[in-house]
Design an enzyme around this catalytic site. Sequence first.
Site, PDB file in Angstrom:
ATOM      1  CG  HIS A 122     -82.065 -13.194  62.391  1.00 34.55           C
ATOM      2  ND1 HIS A 122     -81.039 -13.672  63.187  1.00 34.55           N
ATOM      3  CD2 HIS A 122     -83.170 -13.910  62.734  1.00 34.55           C
ATOM      4  CE1 HIS A 122     -81.510 -14.622  63.979  1.00 34.55           C
ATOM      5  NE2 HIS A 122     -82.801 -14.787  63.717  1.00 34.55           N
ATOM      6  CB  CYS A 123     -82.492 -16.769  57.777  1.00 32.22           C
ATOM      7  SG  CYS A 123     -83.575 -18.038  57.085  1.00 32.22           S
ATOM      8  CG  PHE A 124     -87.213 -14.854  61.790  1.00 37.21           C
ATOM      9  CD1 PHE A 124     -87.073 -14.677  63.149  1.00 37.21           C
ATOM     10  CD2 PHE A 124     -87.237 -13.745  60.978  1.00 37.21           C
ATOM     11  CE1 PHE A 124     -86.974 -13.412  63.703  1.00 37.21           C
ATOM     12  CE2 PHE A 124     -87.145 -12.465  61.504  1.00 37.21           C
ATOM     13  CZ  PHE A 124     -87.012 -12.303  62.872  1.00 37.21           C
TER      14      PHE A 124
ATOM     15  N   GLY B  12     -83.042 -19.676  62.109  1.00 33.17           N
ATOM     16  CA  GLY B  12     -82.724 -19.183  63.438  1.00 33.17           C
ATOM     17  C   GLY B  12     -81.320 -18.656  63.538  1.00 33.17           C
TER      18      GLY B  12
END
Length: 274
Positions: A121-123, A126
């Site tokens: 999951h790439c913050f 998002g």
Amino acid sequence: MLVLRLLNVVAPAYFLCISLVTFVLQIFVFIPSMFRDPSTTPLFSPALLHGALFLFLSANALGNYVLVIQNSPEDLGKDLILGKGAEVADWLDGSRSPGSALPSTHFCRLCARVTQRHDHHCFFTGNCIGSRNMRNFIMFCLYTSLACLDSLVAGMAYISATLSMSFADPLAFLTLLPQSISQFFSGALLSSEMFVILMLYLWLGIGLACAGFCCHQMLLVLRGQTRYQVRKGMVVRARPWRENLQEVFGKKWLLGLLIPVQNVETSYRRQKEK
């Protein structure tokens, strides 16, 4: 979980703010002040060439950034054979049989999706990185690192000319920040110059981080693995590295290197349509 959700909102806004500041500094500060050569024609002037290079890198970085967000991983929750009365959480806990779900899938609680070939999951986007947006994520990291490198070089040239200092000494960049802080509080350094110096270190950090992500991701792609598979210790069937690259980048990989285009369809989707 609340902190992660907050980070999922703040990180993309932070990245967009940094991109906007970088664009303003490059177009309105660095290029007009550093490239003033009246002997060259406007068509081949250094200012125009450098501006075109920066716009090319920025357009690819932001274009692939948007495609990573738009190409959300597929929600496979409806396609999983979970059985009567079963839920996705049951399968995630290992209570379902291996044949009841597609391999390399993962449920992300932030996205509330079960995604195929989940990587992480790439913050900063998002969004989850999976089979649909893996190529765009790699291109986003590549062009972001190149844009930061270009901004770093232009910023160092601007600071060198403004403060009449030389970066020939390798230690000059390391000692620039503490010297600048002392000069700023003593009144010998302007706020705008101090801001550019801080941006130099920010570009260096973001550029190195994105370059590291890109290299690590490319290594996993060549091996036919995802970060989630490595973390969980999943065994992956060995395949030639050319097939692994083609699965992610497609046959028209050169087009994706030059312009931001949508990722190829996943093998799962092609099998489902058949």
